[in-house]
Design a protein around this motif. Structure first.
Motif, PDB file in Angstrom:
ATOM      1  N   VAL A   1       0.862  -1.162   0.020  1.00 18.83           N
ATOM      2  CA  VAL A   1      -0.143  -0.139  -0.145  1.00 18.83           C
ATOM      3  C   VAL A   1       0.811   1.221  -0.103  1.00 18.83           C
ATOM      4  CG1 VAL A   1      -1.849  -1.165   1.377  1.00 18.83           C
ATOM      5  CG2 VAL A   1      -0.165   0.172   2.576  1.00 18.83           C
TER       6      VAL A   1
ATOM      7  N   TYR B   1      -7.889   8.698  -3.780  1.00 20.37           N
ATOM      8  CA  TYR B   1      -7.591   9.357  -2.488  1.00 20.37           C
ATOM      9  C   TYR B   1      -9.001   9.032  -1.943  1.00 20.37           C
ATOM     10  CZ  TYR B   1      -3.169  11.121  -4.161  1.00 20.37           C
ATOM     11  OH  TYR B   1      -1.972  11.210  -4.718  1.00 20.37           O
TER      12      TYR B   1
ATOM     13  N   PRO C   1     -12.357   6.044  -5.077  1.00 17.61           N
ATOM     14  CA  PRO C   1     -11.042   6.799  -4.984  1.00 17.61           C
ATOM     15  C   PRO C   1     -11.432   8.006  -5.950  1.00 17.61           C
ATOM     16  CG  PRO C   1     -10.650   4.565  -5.131  1.00 17.61           C
ATOM     17  CD  PRO C   1     -11.973   4.585  -5.196  1.00 17.61           C
TER      18      PRO C   1
ATOM     19  N   TYR D   1      -6.328   9.399   2.774  1.00 13.86           N
ATOM     20  CA  TYR D   1      -5.741   8.145   2.432  1.00 13.86           C
ATOM     21  C   TYR D   1      -5.574   8.063   1.038  1.00 13.86           C
ATOM     22  CZ  TYR D   1      -7.792   6.663   7.003  1.00 13.86           C
ATOM     23  OH  TYR D   1      -8.329   6.739   8.499  1.00 13.86           O
TER      24      TYR D   1
ATOM     25  N   VAL E   1      -4.929   5.379  -2.355  1.00 13.03           N
ATOM     26  CA  VAL E   1      -5.259   4.068  -2.553  1.00 13.03           C
ATOM     27  C   VAL E   1      -4.504   3.638  -3.936  1.00 13.03           C
ATOM     28  CG1 VAL E   1      -7.099   2.578  -3.103  1.00 13.03           C
ATOM     29  CG2 VAL E   1      -7.589   4.567  -1.665  1.00 13.03           C
TER      30      VAL E   1
ATOM     31  N   GLY F   1      -4.293  -1.552  -1.783  1.00  9.04           N
ATOM     32  CA  GLY F   1      -5.031  -1.268  -0.919  1.00  9.04           C
ATOM     33  C   GLY F   1      -4.897   0.259  -0.346  1.00  9.04           C
ATOM     34  N   MET F   2      -5.239   0.482   0.839  1.00 11.09           N
ATOM     35  CA  MET F   2      -5.309   2.140   1.386  1.00 11.09           C
ATOM     36  C   MET F   2      -4.179   2.337   2.184  1.00 11.09           C
ATOM     37  SD  MET F   2      -8.428   3.860   3.243  1.00 11.09           S
ATOM     38  CE  MET F   2      -9.677   3.368   2.002  1.00 11.09           C
TER      39      MET F   2
END
Length: 1133
Positions: free
Chosen positions: A620, A655, A674, A696, A698, A702-703
């Protein structure tokens, strides 16, 4: 005619029933000082009609605006009764200086009739006027409805009063029909009965009987009868039991204490307290007190149950009051929290209020929530906590939820998202041999999701060899006794979701090949090399397993290397395993440093083989950096961030953003898909509430972890534009602007105003000042004369500038000629009086452009700088004298001039001082006990009028001065009441506005009061008879005592001469018995009984006798046995 008289009498009776019961006419006092130029006149109006009363006051001679009050009867102030039926208005005519006051009576009712009073006052002046209002019943004599004549008479009908009761009322269903209104007019028969006092009968009869009595005794002037009855005063019946009753109503806050008090006439009387008509007794919360004539009821910790009617009963009399318990406002202690849930989940919105059991109201998007039939919403109370429960949330439940109390409110946002099915374990390709078992297994996030298995697009049905199972989140397809026809592509499709999981089943046929004994080793790989196509990708944290098929006879040895390092099982994460036909290299929990090229070497006596495997570890991404708020709106903000430094080996897909309130702990996700850019506009926030944001990153893996939270920010909108922008002043090089604050400022504090200007024909706006100004006015200087400029003003807050307020048209920078004008204040139009030594500071404003020339002069001569100080500005001038003297008195002239145009004003200053002493004080005559004095006024009056003289006398023996007269206006007087044989001197002080003269004027000679030698004869008078019969002022009180303890009985008596006192028990004289002791002190009589026994109980009487009469008082004495001692004796036995 009879009907007309009945209607006339009803209107008169109902005009003012309170007036007849009181018997008090309106206040008729008048202080005729001539304030009224027009007084309100009495008037008549029909029920439902309008009438206006007008009063006018001339204010020409008044120093203060007059104040007017309208009253009905004696004390009812009509200012508090203004409304639908009564309106009070006033106006002022500047030309005539007359104030006009009007009282409008609209849609008059019968009870409006009566006496009214209008009072006007201005400082020490007062005037009043009385007038009458008569209200007639709207009765139609001609053309009346004949059905009204057929009415029924009854006793109930006679008891009704007021114009609302008509003959057609449905309540008059009983009685005899009355046809009297259809009878013709006939002469009234005079009665030959003996004379009776009709007014005595009327004064004691109820108002409902007036009509009957009037017709019985032949009274035809009914209105005159009523006016005479009003003038007959009827004594108001006073309460015999109460000296002071309860107030009409009391109010107390819930949880507090209230104390009610009454005063009774008899201090020994017992009272009862009732609540809503039921008697109640003292408890911990209800406390009864009796102090002298006062009786108190105290209620502690009042609750809503105490909101009731309370009564105090003394004998047959009762007084009542109302207690109103006011609830304190319910405050929200803990606010609602924003929530984000998945569809179908349970939602609980919880808040906490300041008081248990309080009522709250829940709203969604402004609509109140209730318990509907589907029970979608449930409301739960747990002490101070209130919870709104939504069992299964749907997309329709999204919105803003608000909880309200009578002391505040709190709002939170609820977001409901569709559940996204996640695949925890996908199905894998299988290679099986004949007769073996093939198992396809997958795991998804929702255990309630069902699915369908397909083989080459055809649904798989379970049979003897095929078994399909679903246990929790795991779905399995099991095929027993695999056959060649089972080979193919197998797919699992979850119900309700648009994706599938696929894998391939390979059937392995077992063939027996004959090989030579010596076979060089061979590595069978499809992904050898270092190209992108031959790279093996593994997710960080997952297991890296390299299964390499090898052949060779004899079985070859396998060596794994990475670079120059030989990989063995020394590392706990590394496992190397070699089986027949395979060599397996495993790394548990792959990390970024495990990325690289791995080499495998196989050797046997027949030779060796080598292969390279390129392994790439993906992860990630790192969290984004530099989260900052670019701008804020009323319910939104724009947030920006920097991409992560490491993308995890895979490109960034987008994101995910989250926000939370600063004082909360719960983060709410703003997007589920996202977002590709690094700038995002977040909406649906609450204005004025501080928030924080985090982001976050992505990728396909994953994140990332969340970024650091942004600085707290508050969503606010720019204010509305300033209003009322206008030009206040203008000159050749400057302009003064003024404006008012915006109508809407919002939750953020106003930071200031920005002022800009631009030349006509250009678009370049130039700031008038550096930064912002807090004031709502500004003077812009150093402008070019003749320029045509446009100006605008914008308000600034945290959100930025508002819309601009612009002048309607450009302004030319050039001074406008303004005629000079002096604005002389009202207080300077009268003579200014100052004492010697006072400071004079006179400020006079003026106007004029360009700046006028200001000149001061005194009595026609210019002022010198040493005589007085003058300071001038653009708008005013100040005359300043630091310490006044008598020479400063006079007339000061002010001249304001612009070119040939001027304006003048004058101010008169009078400087006053103490007066000089009076002159030539002489004793003109002496006779008896009197002396006549005469003097002349002082030469120096202190520059003001002499207001009087103070005359003092002194005996030459003591020379102590005593004032005889103060503020005496004449220059001669007579001093009386002097003592004969004494020699007196006199002196006089003069007085003016400042005070007494410093020195008096004394008489040169003295006045001797001769002794006349006349014998004093006292006046003869008859001695007053002070004798008085005995009377007990304080009676004996019934008592209950305990045997064996001394007791006393007390009372007080008054009488002249002192009466003889005798004590009796049961009418037997006890004066000579040793058991009793009688005391008397200052009229207080005391009987002491020493150690009484049960036989000493009875009726005791005290008798007082003197020559003028006698009086007695008695009481009952109860002697109770000592129960405690008897019980102790029984216990010992």
């Amino acid at each position: 005619m009879l009907l007309l008289l009945r209607c006339w009498l009803h209107a008169a009776l109902c005009s003012d029933p309170a007036g007849l019961s009181d018997g008090q006419p309106p206040d008729t006092r008048q202080d005729l000082t001539g304030l009224f130029t027009e007084k309100p006149q009495s008037g008549e109006v029909t029920v439902g009609g309008n009438i206006t009363f007008v009063a006018k006051v001339n204010a020409e001679s008044l120093l203060k605006k007059p104040t007017i009050k309208w009253f009905k009867g004696k004390w009812m102030d009509l200012a508090s009764k203004s409304g639908k039926h009564l309106q009070l208005k006033e106006s002022y005519d500047r030309s005539t200086k007359v104030h006009t006051f009007e009282m409008h009576v609209i849609a008059a009712k019968a009870n409006f009739a009566g006496g009214y009073r209008c009072e006007v006052s201005s400082r020490d002046k007062f005037d009043s006027c009385n007038f009458e209002l008569t209200v007639h019943e709207a009765c139609a004599v001609e053309g009346f409805d004949i059905r009204t004549a057929f009415r029924r008479t009854s006793e109930a009908g006679k008891k009704r009063s007021g114009p609302q009761s008509s003959s057609t009322d449905g309540k008059e269903d009983s009685g005899e029909l009355d046809f009297s209104t259809l009878l013709k007019k006939r002469a009234v028969q005079t009665s030959s009965e003996p004379d009776v006092d009709v007014w005595e009968i009327l004064s004691h009869a109820p108002s409902t009987e007036y009509e009957k009595i009037a017709f019985q005794y032949g009274i035809t002037d009914l209105r005159g009868m009523l006016k005479r009855l009003k003038k007959m005063k009827k004594e108001e019946k006073k309460s015999a039991a109460f000296l002071k009753k309860l107030d009409p109503a009391y109010q107390v806050t819930k949880g507090h204490k209230i104390k009610m008090a009454i005063e009774v006439a008899n201090p020994d009387v017992e009272v009862k307290w009732l609540k809503n008509g039921q008697e109640f007794h003292p408890t911990g919360r209800y406390i009864f007190e009796s102090v002298g004539n006062m009786r108190y009821l105290t209620i502690n910790h009042c609750s809503l149950a105490d909101d009731a009617a309370y009564s105090c009963v003394v004998g047959d009399e009762k007084c009542t009051t109302e207690l109103f318990v006011k609830e304190p406002p319910i405050l929200i202690v803990k606010n609602l929290e924003d929530q984000m849930v998945m569809k179908g989940e349970r939602v609980e919105l919880e808040c906490e209020v300041s008081e248990e059991g309080a009522n709250v109201k829940w709203e969604k998007d402004g609509v109140e929530l209730t318990r509907d039939e589907s029970f979608k919403y449930r409301f739960k109370k747990d002490g101070c906590k209130h919870v709104l429960i939504i069992n299964e949330a749907t997309k329709e439940d999204c919105g803003h939820y608000k909880v309200k109390t009578n002391g505040g409110e709190s709002m939170a946002e609820l977001l409901v998202q569709e559940k996204q099915l996640e695949v925890y374990q996908s199905i894998a390709d299988l290679t099986v041999k004949a007769k073996d078992q093939a198992v396809f297994k997958c795991e998804v996030s929702d255990e309630n999701v069902r699915g369908t298995w397909y083989k080459n697009g055809v649904e798989v049905k379970p049979d003897a060899r095929v078994n399909i199972t679903h246990i929790g989140r795991i779905h399995k397809l099991t095929i027993d006794d695999v056959k060649p026809e089972d080979e193919g592509d197998y797919t699992f499709v979850p119900d309700g979701h648009a994706f599938n999981l696929s894998a391939k089943l390979n059937f392995l046929e077992v063939k027996i090949d004959y090989v030579p004994r010596q076979d060089p080793p061979k590595i069978h790989l499809d992904c050898m090399g270092r190209t992108a196509e031959s790279t093996i990708i593994v997710v960080a944290g997952n297991k890296l397993r390299l299964d390499v098929p090898i052949t060779g006879d004899p079985a070859p040895t396998v060596v794994w290397t990475k670079g120059e390092k030989v990989l063995t099982e020394g590392d706990s994460r590394v496992h190397v395993e070699t089986t027949k036909g395979h060599c397996v290299f495993t790394i548990e929990g792959a990390e970024r440093q495990d990325e690289g090229i791995y080499s495998v070497v196989v050797r046997n006596p027949a030779g060796e083989d080598t292969a390279d495997i390129n392994v790439k570890v993906v992860d990630v991404p790192d969290p984004p950096q530099g989260v900052k708020i670019l701008s804020v709106g009323e319910d939104s903000c724009v947030v920006q961030w920097d991409p992560p430094q490491f993308d995890g080996g895979q490109p960034i897909i987008g994101y995910v953003l989250e926000r939370k309130k600063t004082k909360s702990y719960r983060w709410m996700r703003l997007n589920f898909d996202p977002y590709p850019d690094t700038t995002y506009e977040a909406k649906r926030m609450i204005e004025g509430v501080p928030y924080e944001m985090r982001v976050y990153a992505v990728n396909s893996i994953g994140m990332s972890r969340h970024s650091p939270a942004s600085q707290p920010f508050v969503p606010v909108a720019p204010t509305s534009e300033p209003i009322g922008l206008c030009v206040e002043d203008i000159s050749d090089t400057s302009i003064s602007l003024k404006w008012r604050a915006p109508e809407r400022i919002g939750a953020a504090e106003l930071e200031g105003y920005g002022v800009e200007y631009c030349k006509e024909g250009t678009d370049e706006w130039i700031p008038a000042i550096q930064g912002l100004t807090d004031r709502t006015s500004l003077t812009i200087r150093d402008l070019t004369t003749g320029d045509k400029l446009q100006f605008r003003v914008r308000a600034y807050n945290m959100a930025g500038p508002s819309a601009p307020a612009t002048l309607a048209q450009p302004v030319t920078i050039r001074e406008i000629m303004q005629r000079p004008k002096i604005w002389l204040p009202r207080n300077l139009r009268q003579t200014i009086i100052k004492k010697v030594g006072d400071t004079v500071n006179i400020m006079i404003p003026f106007q004029g452009k360009p700046r006028p020339k200001v000149t001061w002069s005194k009595d026609g001569e210019p002022l010198s700088a040493t005589f007085a100080s003058v300071r001038n500005s653009d708008v005013d001038t100040i005359l300043f004298i630091r310490k006044t003297d008598r020479k400063h008195s006079g007339k000061y002239d002010l001249q304001v001039q612009i070119e040939n145009v001027e304006d003048t004003a004058s101010v008169t200053l009078q400087v006053v001082d103490l007066p000089g002493p009076a002159e030539a004080l002489k004793i003109m005559d002496v006779w008896g006990f009197n002396v006549a004095l005469e003097w002349k006024p002082p030469k120096d009056n202190g520059n003001c009028e002499i207001t009087g003289y103070t005359i003092q006398k002194a005996d030459k023996k003591t020379m102590e001065w005593y004032t005889v007269y103060e503020q005496y206006r004449r220059t001669n007087c007579i001093v009386s009441d002097l003592i004969m044989g004494n020699d007196y001197v006199f002196r006089v002080f003069s007085t003016n506005l400042v005070g007494l003269s410093q020195d008096p004027c004394n008489t040169k000679d003295s006045a001797y009061i001769q002794k006349t030698g006349i014998a004093y004869k006292p006046p003869s008078h008859k001695d007053h008879d002070f004798s008085e019969a005995p009377k007990f002022t304080h009676p004996l009180v019934n008592r209950s005592i305990i045997a064996g303890y001394n007791a006393t009985l007390s009372c007080s008596v008054r009488g002249i001469p002192k009466p003889k006192v005798t004590w009796y028990k049961n009418k037997m004289d006890i004066s000579n018995e040793a058991k009793y002791r009688m005391l008397s002190k200052q009229g207080v009589l005391t009987l002491e009984i020493r150690k009484p026994c049960l036989f000493d109980g009875g009726v005791y009487m005290c008798k007082a006798v003197n020559d003028s009469g006698e009086d007695t008082v008695e009481c009952k004495l109860e002697v109770r046995p000592q129960i405690a001692k008897e019980e102790k004796k029984e216990e010992k036995k």
